[in-house]
Each structure stands twice: as C-alpha cells, then as structure tokens.
Design an enzyme around this catalytic site. Structure first.
Site, PDB file in Angstrom:
ATOM      1  N   ASP A 200       5.070  -1.110   1.717  1.00 39.03           N
ATOM      2  CA  ASP A 200       4.833   0.292   2.030  1.00 39.03           C
ATOM      3  C   ASP A 200       3.944   0.929   0.969  1.00 39.03           C
ATOM      4  OD1 ASP A 200       6.158   0.582   4.393  1.00 39.03           O
ATOM      5  OD2 ASP A 200       7.978   1.439   3.541  1.00 39.03           O
ATOM      6  N   LYS A 222      -1.932  -0.589   7.025  1.00 34.97           N
ATOM      7  CA  LYS A 222      -3.182  -1.101   7.592  1.00 34.97           C
ATOM      8  C   LYS A 222      -2.953  -2.147   8.680  1.00 34.97           C
ATOM      9  CE  LYS A 222      -5.814  -0.123   3.395  1.00 34.97           C
ATOM     10  NZ  LYS A 222      -6.673  -0.662   2.307  1.00 34.97           N
TER      11      LYS A 222
END
Length: 414
Positions: A200, A222
């Site tokens: 994270d 992403k």
C-alpha cells in the site's frame, strides 16, 4: 593439554522430574523455560521471589519450603543448583554426581556437569550458544552472539532457506505507522522470505528497499483495475500470485484490520482456497499520538478512547458513525482519514454538545522523519488545517489528553 569442549545436547524434559534448589533471581530466570519444556519441577527453598511464588501458586511448580537435604535429587533427571549457601550447593552437586543427574550450578560452573546455554527462539527454532570450555567463559559475549543470531533470523538479515517445499500462501502484514523499525519481528521476517510483495501507499516504504533483488514489488495503487473495483483487483492479484506457488506478502500500513480492508482480502483468499496468515501491526490510532507525546488515555483525564474513520462526512448517507453519541462521550476521540472532513466533523461534534474549546491535535506523517504536530480546538481546527496546510496521512486526536502531552519531549523519529 586443552580442556575438552562441552557436548551440546537438547534435553527432552516433558513429564520428567527436575529439581531446582533456591528460589531467588537465578531460579526466577530459569524456571519459565523449564515450565515451557513441560518438566515436573520441584523447587526446594525456604523462601522465593514473588514471581517464583506466583508460579507455585499457579501450580506450575511444586514448592517444598525448606533448605536442601540429602536425597532431594533422587529420581531427578536434571538439577539446577542456585542457593546462596555454597556448602549446600557443594553437597547437592556431590549428590547429583552420585545419582548421575545432570547438574547446573549457578555459583561454580567448573564444578557443574552441565552448563545452561544462552538461548533464544525464532519461528520454531531454538538457538543455544555455549562457550567451548569453562576457562575464559564470558556470559555477556555468549549472550551477544545469541542475540545477533536470533535478531538476524527474525528480521531476515540472516537468511536460512527452508529446504522443504514451502506452502504457497499470502501473509497480510501490518507494517505499523510508518517508521520501518516499528513493524513486528514476524512481519519483517515474512517480508524477507517473500517472493512477491503487494504494498500500500501508506505502508512503511523504507522496508521495500531492504528486500532482496529477486522479490517482485507491486504497488497496489498501480494494479490495472479495468472492469474491476480497486479492491477486487488487489484480491485477484493476491490470488493469482499465490496460485503460481509464490509466497506473497500484502504489506499494509498500521494494522490490516483497522480500516485496512484486511478482512475483505482474507475472505477472498479463503473463497479461493488460499492459505492466509494475518500478522497484526501497530495501529496508527495509538502509536502516532504516542509518538507526538499524546497519551490516548490518562489517569484522571480519559478512561476511554474511540477510534473512528473520517473518510466520509457526518452528513454523508454512507456514514455508519453515530456522531451524536460520540459528542456525548468524555474520553478521547481519534479520527483516521479525516483531514479533509475535519471541519464538518468538528461542527457536528459541537452541535451535539462537545465544547467548542475541546483541544485537537493533528499529527502528520507520524513516526517518520517528516512528523509534525499542529494543535487547535474544535472551533478553530478547520481554519488551522487550511492555514498550516495539513495533508494526509494525519491522525487527529480530540480531547483533553492533547493538553497532557503538549510539552512532552517524546520523539519517535529519533
């Protein structure tokens, strides 16, 4: 001629009689390991420390309240001699020799038939370090070697590969509030053993730089989402990598189950038949205020604290928080993910009875080198956030405990 070295061996003492002479500090240190080994422990001593006495009261040991007498070591498998009476120690040592009982002496290692190694534990492995002979024994050096080996195993700097086939799976690891030193020992070890780490944004980023070059690091922010919701895509990535036979770590900030959506991931893994290990982390709700010198509870000030998510405003239909009830509480309120909503949160608390002059502290980037603390009150906090340009991540503490810690010298980033 050099003295022969001691022969190392692991004693299996489950259910076997062990006699401990003396109830002082030596016994207090050694008894827990003997209890953990499942030994049938008989303590002989006229007195004992409060901790040793508590072990007897709990039924973990049998205590005979008198000095040593000849015959006490009969039928014993192992003896720890640690009285303050040197003559009694010598007599007991002689009895141990007659009965062929392995005997440790705290006052005279040379006269003992066994030595206690410096021991430590890491994930099912016991590390025991012995000096090779009695002459030149340096317990501090032995303990330092033990500590270095155990710490290396725990934090992954000393890698001992498993030669048996590892079971693929996922570990949900709480990385703590930001400082890489505040991850748990188990979390750091699992990171060192991982094939894939899905991290994270709020996880402790410095830990990623320590990973071996073969480890694949994936930024959860992403992961291509496409037709999936963000969380669903993350769940799928965890499952796919685990099904490829890889050891996967899902690295989260704070604790996985404190507004971390960890249970959603655990449920998805369970439905896919993937083994999941949960490693709790230090929640920012208590650690970040503490790093800024603010106790979430304090005698005579706050007897309770409540942790609440501020990611949706009080008037948002998605909110599950009873803000009116929170306003009536007298203790500490800790708000996570609430920087951009703090104005409406403060207005709501005031409207439902919380005094406007209630102290508020905002701790940005807590426990990291960039940590800063900004103080306000409920009536001024919205303007203070704008004026001071407070940005997420920040933990917001509301309550009188803020004033308790105003002048604290604590700084967790040091």
């Amino acid at each position: 001629m050099a003295e022969n070295p001691a022969y190392p061996v692991g004693l299996r003492l489950t259910g076997r009689r062990v006699v401990v002479l003396g109830g002082g500090q030596v016994a207090q240190r050694r008894l827990p390991a003997l209890i953990a080994a499942g030994a049938d422990i008989h303590l002989v001593s006229p007195a004992a420390t409060p901790s040793v006495e508590a072990m007897a009261d709990a039924g973990e040991i049998t205590w005979t309240k008198r000095p040593y007498e000849d015959g006490d070591l009969a039928e014993a498998w192992y003896a720890l001699i640690a009285t303050s009476d040197r003559q009694a120690n010598t007599d007991a040592s002689a009895e141990a020799e007659r009965h062929r009982v392995w005997c440790v002496r705290s006052d005279d290692a040379d006269a003992a038939t066994a030595w206690t190694p410096a021991t430590g534990h890491s994930e099912g492995v016991t590390v025991a370090v012995l000096t090779t002979n009695a002459k030149g024994r340096d317990p501090r050096h032995t303990a330092a070697i033990r500590d270095a080996v155990v710490e290396g195993l725990r934090d992954g700097t000393l890698v001992a590969p498993h030669h048996r086939t590892r079971t693929p799976g996922v570990a949900l690891v709480g990385g703590g509030p930001g400082d890489p030193d505040l991850i748990t020992v188990r979390g750091r070890r699992l990171l060192a053993e991982a094939d894939v780490v899905i991290a994270d944004r709020l996880g402790p980023r410095d830990l990623l730089a320590e990973l071996p070059p073969h480890v694949e690091v994936i930024d959860a922010a992403k992961i291509p989402y496409g037709r999936f919701m963000a969380q669903e895509a993350i769940n799928n990535a965890l499952i796919e990598h685990a099904k490829q036979g890889k050891s996967v770590v899902r690295l989260k900030g704070g604790d996985p189950f404190v507004f971390g959506r960890g249970m959603e991931e655990a449920q998805a893994l369970a439905e896919a038949g993937i083994a999941c290990t949960v490693v709790p982390g230090i929640s920012s709700s208590i650690s970040v205020p503490g790093a800024a010198g603010i106790p979430v509870t304090h005698r005579g000030v706050a007897h309770e604290f409540t942790v609440v998510s501020g990611h949706v405003a009080p008037d948002d239909e998605r909110s599950l928080v009873d803000w009116a009830a929170l306003a009536r509480l007298r203790g500490t309120l800790v708000v996570l993910m609430g920087v951009d909503k703090i104005g409406r949160i403060a207005e709501t608390l005031i409207a439902h009875g919380r005094p406007a002059d209630t102290p508020v502290a905002l701790v940005q980037e807590g426990t990291t080198a960039a940590q800063r603390r900004v103080d306000a009150t409920l009536s001024t906090v919205a303007e203070t956030v704008r004026a001071e340009d407070v940005k997420p991540p920040a933990v917001i503490v509301i309550g009188e405990v803020v004033n308790v810690g105003v002048h604290s010298p604590l700084n967790a980033s040091e």
